[in-house]
Write a protein that holds these residues in place. Structure first.
Motif, mmCIF file in Angstrom:
data_model
loop_
_atom_site.group_PDB
_atom_site.id
_atom_site.type_symbol
_atom_site.label_atom_id
_atom_site.label_comp_id
_atom_site.label_asym_id
_atom_site.label_seq_id
_atom_site.Cartn_x
_atom_site.Cartn_y
_atom_site.Cartn_z
ATOM 1 N N ILE A 239 0.852 -1.192 0.000
ATOM 2 C CA ILE A 239 0.000 0.000 0.000
ATOM 3 C C ILE A 239 0.886 1.239 0.000
ATOM 4 N N SER A 240 0.561 2.165 -0.882
ATOM 5 C CA SER A 240 1.348 3.388 -1.003
ATOM 6 C C SER A 240 1.060 4.355 0.139
ATOM 7 N N GLN A 241 2.043 5.180 0.462
ATOM 8 C CA GLN A 241 1.821 6.268 1.409
ATOM 9 C C GLN A 241 0.998 7.373 0.766
ATOM 10 N N ARG A 242 0.989 7.390 -0.562
ATOM 11 C CA ARG A 242 0.185 8.368 -1.293
ATOM 12 C C ARG A 242 -1.229 7.846 -1.513
ATOM 13 N N ARG A 243 -2.159 8.746 -1.787
ATOM 14 C CA ARG A 243 -3.526 8.392 -2.109
ATOM 15 C C ARG A 243 -3.988 9.261 -3.277
ATOM 16 N N ILE A 244 -5.030 8.842 -3.963
ATOM 17 C CA ILE A 244 -5.635 9.669 -4.992
ATOM 18 C C ILE A 244 -6.830 10.389 -4.374
ATOM 19 N N TYR A 245 -7.000 11.659 -4.738
ATOM 20 C CA TYR A 245 -8.076 12.469 -4.181
ATOM 21 C C TYR A 245 -9.058 12.869 -5.281
ATOM 22 N N PHE A 246 -10.343 12.726 -4.987
ATOM 23 C CA PHE A 246 -11.396 13.161 -5.894
ATOM 24 C C PHE A 246 -12.141 14.334 -5.251
ATOM 25 N N ALA A 247 -12.433 15.356 -6.044
ATOM 26 C CA ALA A 247 -13.224 16.478 -5.554
ATOM 27 C C ALA A 247 -14.638 15.979 -5.250
ATOM 28 N N LYS A 248 -15.094 16.204 -4.043
ATOM 29 C CA LYS A 248 -16.357 15.629 -3.583
ATOM 30 C C LYS A 248 -17.489 16.649 -3.716
ATOM 31 N N TYR A 249 -17.988 16.795 -4.943
ATOM 32 C CA TYR A 249 -19.140 17.674 -5.176
ATOM 33 C C TYR A 249 -20.425 16.840 -5.160
ATOM 34 N N GLN A 250 -20.483 15.843 -6.001
ATOM 35 C CA GLN A 250 -21.606 14.904 -5.974
ATOM 36 C C GLN A 250 -21.037 13.489 -6.083
ATOM 37 N N HIS A 251 -20.061 13.243 -5.211
ATOM 38 C CA HIS A 251 -19.315 11.984 -5.272
ATOM 39 C C HIS A 251 -20.219 10.808 -4.936
ATOM 40 N N THR A 252 -20.185 9.782 -5.762
ATOM 41 C CA THR A 252 -21.030 8.604 -5.575
ATOM 42 C C THR A 252 -20.386 7.647 -4.583
ATOM 43 N N HIS A 253 -21.165 7.185 -3.608
ATOM 44 C CA HIS A 253 -20.676 6.235 -2.610
ATOM 45 C C HIS A 253 -20.179 4.960 -3.301
ATOM 46 N N PHE A 254 -19.127 4.360 -2.735
ATOM 47 C CA PHE A 254 -18.490 3.201 -3.365
ATOM 48 C C PHE A 254 -19.476 2.096 -3.668
ATOM 49 N N TRP A 255 -20.315 1.715 -2.694
ATOM 50 C CA TRP A 255 -21.218 0.588 -2.920
ATOM 51 C C TRP A 255 -22.339 0.958 -3.886
ATOM 52 N N GLU A 256 -22.668 2.225 -3.975
ATOM 53 C CA GLU A 256 -23.615 2.659 -5.000
ATOM 54 C C GLU A 256 -22.981 2.521 -6.387
ATOM 55 N N ARG A 257 -21.679 2.812 -6.462
ATOM 56 C CA ARG A 257 -20.965 2.616 -7.723
ATOM 57 C C ARG A 257 -20.992 1.141 -8.131
ATOM 58 N N VAL A 258 -20.747 0.283 -7.151
ATOM 59 C CA VAL A 258 -20.750 -1.156 -7.432
ATOM 60 C C VAL A 258 -22.126 -1.583 -7.930
ATOM 61 N N ASN A 259 -23.164 -1.108 -7.248
ATOM 62 C CA ASN A 259 -24.520 -1.453 -7.665
ATOM 63 C C ASN A 259 -24.812 -0.943 -9.069
ATOM 64 N N ASN A 260 -24.461 0.319 -9.340
ATOM 65 C CA ASN A 260 -24.729 0.899 -10.654
ATOM 66 C C ASN A 260 -23.989 0.159 -11.760
ATOM 67 N N SER A 261 -22.764 -0.287 -11.450
ATOM 68 C CA SER A 261 -21.929 -0.916 -12.471
ATOM 69 C C SER A 261 -22.309 -2.354 -12.766
ATOM 70 N N PHE A 262 -22.733 -3.099 -11.722
ATOM 71 C CA PHE A 262 -22.889 -4.544 -11.895
ATOM 72 C C PHE A 262 -24.295 -5.082 -11.644
ATOM 73 N N ILE A 263 -25.149 -4.308 -10.992
ATOM 74 C CA ILE A 263 -26.482 -4.797 -10.679
ATOM 75 C C ILE A 263 -27.554 -3.959 -11.370
ATOM 76 N N GLY A 264 -27.470 -2.634 -11.235
ATOM 77 C CA GLY A 264 -28.402 -1.758 -11.927
ATOM 78 C C GLY A 264 -29.783 -1.777 -11.325
ATOM 79 N N ASP A 265 -30.779 -1.880 -12.194
ATOM 80 C CA ASP A 265 -32.168 -1.772 -11.769
ATOM 81 C C ASP A 265 -32.810 -3.117 -11.428
ATOM 82 N N ASN A 266 -31.998 -4.122 -11.162
ATOM 83 C CA ASN A 266 -32.557 -5.460 -10.946
ATOM 84 C C ASN A 266 -33.017 -5.708 -9.515
#
Length: 269
Positions: A239-266
């Motif tokens: 694991i790196s000491q560095r991290r990547i940062y995303f500007a959090k304006y309307q940032h999608t929660h990780f598990w919502e991303r997973v749902n949107n990507s692999f499950i959707g409207d099912n």
């Protein structure tokens, strides 16, 4: 605020990048700065964002990323191509909010006396052999764990666990865990050869070292980057000491991303 726009050559991406650039140039508080940005806006998909991350690798601790997707839903991209004006408004009212994800440090040593390579991955690194079976010793924190035989190994970050790692049977890990995962690719398991045969998750206090049988046919990847035609002596992951940062304006929660990507409207079926 200094903004860099990083897009691909796709027609729709170019159109969005042009619109974005025009709106930023009209703003009183925003300016285009490709060399020393505070925010990098990726226009395209996840592949474009990965390219943007590696392009600004030396500024990782200083910049925040924003992703606009112009095609299929991207895992790292929070904004749609019809939300450019709303994004610019968010940039103008920015107060420094962000969310961060773990990165993967990679150190490669070669048998040809060349200098070691140091790389960092957002998604994953793989090591495999172009022809035949890859043979490698796998160490966890400098202790031999297994003798691997198979197509190769995939070492991923938590966010990268949803990419190549998932396709080879790895588990999906929340980025709240500073962990790395090792997943086997078509390992050979019989009476003679035996591997663990399941994904292994490693804490930040430990490292994984892969020592492949030296061959010019071994190939190493770091996200979209490729190392080949070099005799790899060992690869160490942590694991790196560095991290990547995303500007959090309307940032999608990780598990919502997973749902949107692999499950959707099912969910309601």
């Amino acid at each position: 605020m200094r903004i860099a726009i990083y897009g691909n050559d796709n027609k729709s991406s170019s159109k969005v990048a042009t619109e974005l650039s025009e709106l930023i140039n009209k703003s009183e508080v925003l300016q285009i700065d490709e060399l020393n940005p505070e925010v990098v806006i990726s226009v395209g998909g996840d592949g474009t964002l990965l390219s943007a991350f590696h392009h600004y690798d030396d500024l990782t601790e200083k910049v925040r990323f924003v992703g606009i997707h112009t095609g299929h839903l991207g895992f790292y991209t929070d904004w749609r191509d019809n939300e450019v004006e709303k994004l610019v408004e968010s940039l103008e009212n920015d107060n420094g909010q962000s969310v961060s994800y773990p990165l993967l440090d990679i150190q490669v040593e070669y048998s040809d006396q060349g200098l070691p390579d140091k790389m960092v991955a957002l998604n994953e690194s793989t090591v495999k052999k172009l022809f035949g079976t890859m043979v490698a010793k796998v160490y966890i924190k400098d202790r031999l764990f297994e003798n691997f035989r198979g197509d190769g190994l995939c070492i991923s970050t938590p966010t990268g666990s949803t990419a190549y790692n998932k396709s080879v049977g790895g588990a999906i890990i929340s980025p709240k865990f500073n962990a790395i995962q090792v997943a086997e690719m078509a390992s050979i398991n019989n009476r003679v050869f035996r591997t663990i045969g399941s994904p292994v998750i490693i804490p930040p206090t430990e490292t994984i070292t892969v020592v492949p049988k030296v061959s010019l046919h071994n190939v190493l990847t770091c996200d979209q980057l490729l190392v080949m035609d070099r005799p790899i002596k060992s690869i160490t992951y942590g694991i790196s000491q560095r991290r990547i940062y995303f500007a959090k304006y309307q940032h999608t929660h990780f598990w919502e991303r997973v749902n949107n990507s692999f499950i959707g409207d099912n969910l309601n079926d």
